[in-house]
Design a protein around this motif. Sequence first.
Motif, PDB file in Angstrom:
ATOM      1  N   UNK A 129       0.837  -1.202   0.000  1.00  0.00           N
ATOM      2  CA  UNK A 129       0.000   0.000   0.000  1.00  0.00           C
ATOM      3  C   UNK A 129       0.871   1.251   0.000  1.00  0.00           C
ATOM      4  N   UNK A 130       1.980   1.214   0.766  1.00  0.00           N
ATOM      5  CA  UNK A 130       2.894   2.350   0.796  1.00  0.00           C
ATOM      6  C   UNK A 130       3.562   2.582  -0.538  1.00  0.00           C
ATOM      7  N   UNK A 131       3.894   1.505  -1.241  1.00  0.00           N
ATOM      8  CA  UNK A 131       4.498   1.635  -2.561  1.00  0.00           C
ATOM      9  C   UNK A 131       3.570   2.395  -3.507  1.00  0.00           C
ATOM     10  N   UNK A 132       2.292   2.046  -3.484  1.00  0.00           N
ATOM     11  CA  UNK A 132       1.325   2.720  -4.354  1.00  0.00           C
ATOM     12  C   UNK A 132       1.058   4.144  -3.881  1.00  0.00           C
ATOM     13  N   UNK A 133       0.919   4.305  -2.561  1.00  0.00           N
ATOM     14  CA  UNK A 133       0.593   5.615  -1.990  1.00  0.00           C
ATOM     15  C   UNK A 133       1.681   6.641  -2.276  1.00  0.00           C
ATOM     16  N   UNK A 134       2.926   6.295  -1.993  1.00  0.00           N
ATOM     17  CA  UNK A 134       4.003   7.277  -2.124  1.00  0.00           C
ATOM     18  C   UNK A 134       4.454   7.459  -3.567  1.00  0.00           C
ATOM     19  N   UNK A 135       4.206   6.463  -4.419  1.00  0.00           N
ATOM     20  CA  UNK A 135       4.450   6.680  -5.846  1.00  0.00           C
ATOM     21  C   UNK A 135       3.464   7.711  -6.383  1.00  0.00           C
ATOM     22  N   UNK A 136       2.202   7.567  -5.968  1.00  0.00           N
ATOM     23  CA  UNK A 136       1.202   8.550  -6.377  1.00  0.00           C
ATOM     24  C   UNK A 136       1.497   9.922  -5.795  1.00  0.00           C
ATOM     25  N   UNK A 137       1.927   9.952  -4.526  1.00  0.00           N
ATOM     26  CA  UNK A 137       2.247  11.230  -3.885  1.00  0.00           C
ATOM     27  C   UNK A 137       3.411  11.920  -4.584  1.00  0.00           C
ATOM     28  N   UNK A 138       4.382  11.140  -5.058  1.00  0.00           N
ATOM     29  CA  UNK A 138       5.519  11.715  -5.795  1.00  0.00           C
ATOM     30  C   UNK A 138       5.048  12.418  -7.060  1.00  0.00           C
ATOM     31  N   UNK A 139       4.160  11.760  -7.790  1.00  0.00           N
ATOM     32  CA  UNK A 139       3.644  12.361  -9.028  1.00  0.00           C
ATOM     33  C   UNK A 139       2.824  13.613  -8.740  1.00  0.00           C
ATOM     34  N   UNK A 140       2.082  13.590  -7.630  1.00  0.00           N
ATOM     35  CA  UNK A 140       1.279  14.764  -7.265  1.00  0.00           C
ATOM     36  C   UNK A 140       2.185  15.928  -6.893  1.00  0.00           C
ATOM     37  N   UNK A 141       3.199  15.658  -6.059  1.00  0.00           N
ATOM     38  CA  UNK A 141       4.106  16.712  -5.592  1.00  0.00           C
ATOM     39  C   UNK A 141       4.873  17.324  -6.756  1.00  0.00           C
ATOM     40  N   UNK A 142       5.337  16.479  -7.688  1.00  0.00           N
ATOM     41  CA  UNK A 142       6.118  16.972  -8.825  1.00  0.00           C
ATOM     42  C   UNK A 142       5.250  17.423  -9.994  1.00  0.00           C
ATOM     43  N   UNK A 143       3.939  17.159  -9.892  1.00  0.00           N
ATOM     44  CA  UNK A 143       2.993  17.502 -10.966  1.00  0.00           C
ATOM     45  C   UNK A 143       3.421  16.885 -12.296  1.00  0.00           C
ATOM     46  N   UNK A 144       3.999  15.670 -12.203  1.00  0.00           N
ATOM     47  CA  UNK A 144       4.376  14.929 -13.405  1.00  0.00           C
ATOM     48  C   UNK A 144       5.613  15.440 -14.111  1.00  0.00           C
ATOM     49  N   UNK A 145       6.336  16.393 -13.510  1.00  0.00           N
ATOM     50  CA  UNK A 145       7.519  16.969 -14.149  1.00  0.00           C
ATOM     51  C   UNK A 145       8.735  16.853 -13.244  1.00  0.00           C
ATOM     52  N   UNK A 146       9.914  16.928 -13.857  1.00  0.00           N
ATOM     53  CA  UNK A 146      11.157  16.914 -13.078  1.00  0.00           C
ATOM     54  C   UNK A 146      11.454  18.302 -12.545  1.00  0.00           C
ATOM     55  N   UNK A 147      12.105  18.354 -11.389  1.00  0.00           N
ATOM     56  CA  UNK A 147      12.543  19.619 -10.795  1.00  0.00           C
ATOM     57  C   UNK A 147      14.063  19.596 -10.702  1.00  0.00           C
ATOM     58  N   UNK A 148      14.704  20.631 -11.233  1.00  0.00           N
ATOM     59  CA  UNK A 148      16.168  20.724 -11.216  1.00  0.00           C
ATOM     60  C   UNK A 148      16.548  22.189 -11.442  1.00  0.00           C
ATOM     61  N   UNK A 149      17.836  22.536 -11.278  1.00  0.00           N
ATOM     62  CA  UNK A 149      18.928  21.706 -10.760  1.00  0.00           C
ATOM     63  C   UNK A 149      19.085  21.872  -9.255  1.00  0.00           C
ATOM     64  N   UNK A 150      19.607  20.861  -8.609  1.00  0.00           N
ATOM     65  CA  UNK A 150      19.934  20.955  -7.190  1.00  0.00           C
ATOM     66  C   UNK A 150      21.176  21.819  -7.004  1.00  0.00           C
ATOM     67  N   UNK A 151      21.360  22.413  -5.821  1.00  0.00           N
ATOM     68  CA  UNK A 151      22.597  23.171  -5.547  1.00  0.00           C
ATOM     69  C   UNK A 151      23.827  22.292  -5.734  1.00  0.00           C
ATOM     70  N   UNK A 152      24.903  22.869  -6.208  1.00  0.00           N
ATOM     71  CA  UNK A 152      26.121  22.093  -6.494  1.00  0.00           C
ATOM     72  C   UNK A 152      26.678  21.437  -5.234  1.00  0.00           C
ATOM     73  N   UNK A 153      26.542  22.117  -4.093  1.00  0.00           N
ATOM     74  CA  UNK A 153      27.022  21.540  -2.837  1.00  0.00           C
ATOM     75  C   UNK A 153      26.298  20.251  -2.492  1.00  0.00           C
TER      76      UNK A 153
END
Length: 387
Positions: A129-153
Amino acid sequence: MADLSKMFRANIRQYGMLVALILIMLLFQVLTDGILLKPLNVTNLILQNSYILVLAIGMVLVIITGHIDLSVGSVAAFVGAISAILMVDMQMSPWIAVPISLAVGALIGAWQGFWIAYVKIPSFIVTLAGMLLFRGATMIVLEGQSISPFPSGFQKISTGFLPDFLGGATMHNATLALGVVLSVILIFSELRNRRIQKKYEFEVMPIGFLIAKLAAMIAVLNAFTYILANYEGIPNILIILFVLVIVYTFVMKKTVMGRHIYALGGNEKAAGLSGVKTKRVTFWVFVNMGVLAALSGLIYAARLGAATPKAGNLFELDAIAACFIGGASAYGGVGTVIGAIIGGLVMGVMNNGMSLVGLGIDWQQGIKGLVLLLAVGFDIYNKNKSS
């Protein structure tokens, strides 16, 4: 020879997989015309498998207790997404965002541990259930797109290297020096353990075997550091892995918590009657798994330089396979951190070697599945034989 045979039988899974790892490396070294053990490729092997090895350290504790966690890949992806929002969108310092991200992983582990330990829902169901829940939550948080770039540090967690404070011109002298220091520590540690065992009249390894064992370990250690020194030296992530292995090996071998984890996996009812707080142990094992899944997600995000909806895909299967190949029992109560690392390296070397010789992903998946089946079958065979 009788002593050698007895020692090998007592540690057949761990020694067997270590020998298998060496043979697999030699095989692919020949098949790839020497590419496998080139400094650049060895460094890439470490970087490519670091997040799986981190997961394997936590997963082996879960498996020893007799449970399983199918959600770690999704949790890693979700925490990576959270860290991207904090560091990229909100411009938060990594020194603040990383602890927050790890705390999110701990909360997720506590959530799942509560249902497993106190409500008694099987871990397979809760983590599925957690696998499905947090996979869905990841897509919701990112709105289906990648976020970048992270700080170099932050990216240096996975892409940075230990500075050469000895100023080598052609080689990374600090890496060579570290290999020598670790060799000395290894010698003193083995001799100290032998002295303590003899003091309490435990059976010890014959001195000839001990010398041969130390010589082999030191040779491998210094060959490894020599290879790394020919490129950029020791990756930062290898230092993190080394610390994790030392800490978790100490916890499992030398502390009450470690003994309770083994006791719980060996026989939960007997452990409870002996005074082990089985529910609490199970709960904290899953909290720990949540933290390491979060760390794995951060390492993966730092390596990519971005948080993506597909991050962590099948991480859980690779981590579980690493534990079983490394000697963990499907019945619980058996397994080591070192064994899980060896199992993860077997999987990583196989993946890398098969890619270098041109095998397609279809053949790679099939061969990995066969290796996993054989490892678990070997465990069951040994259990039935001993009973």
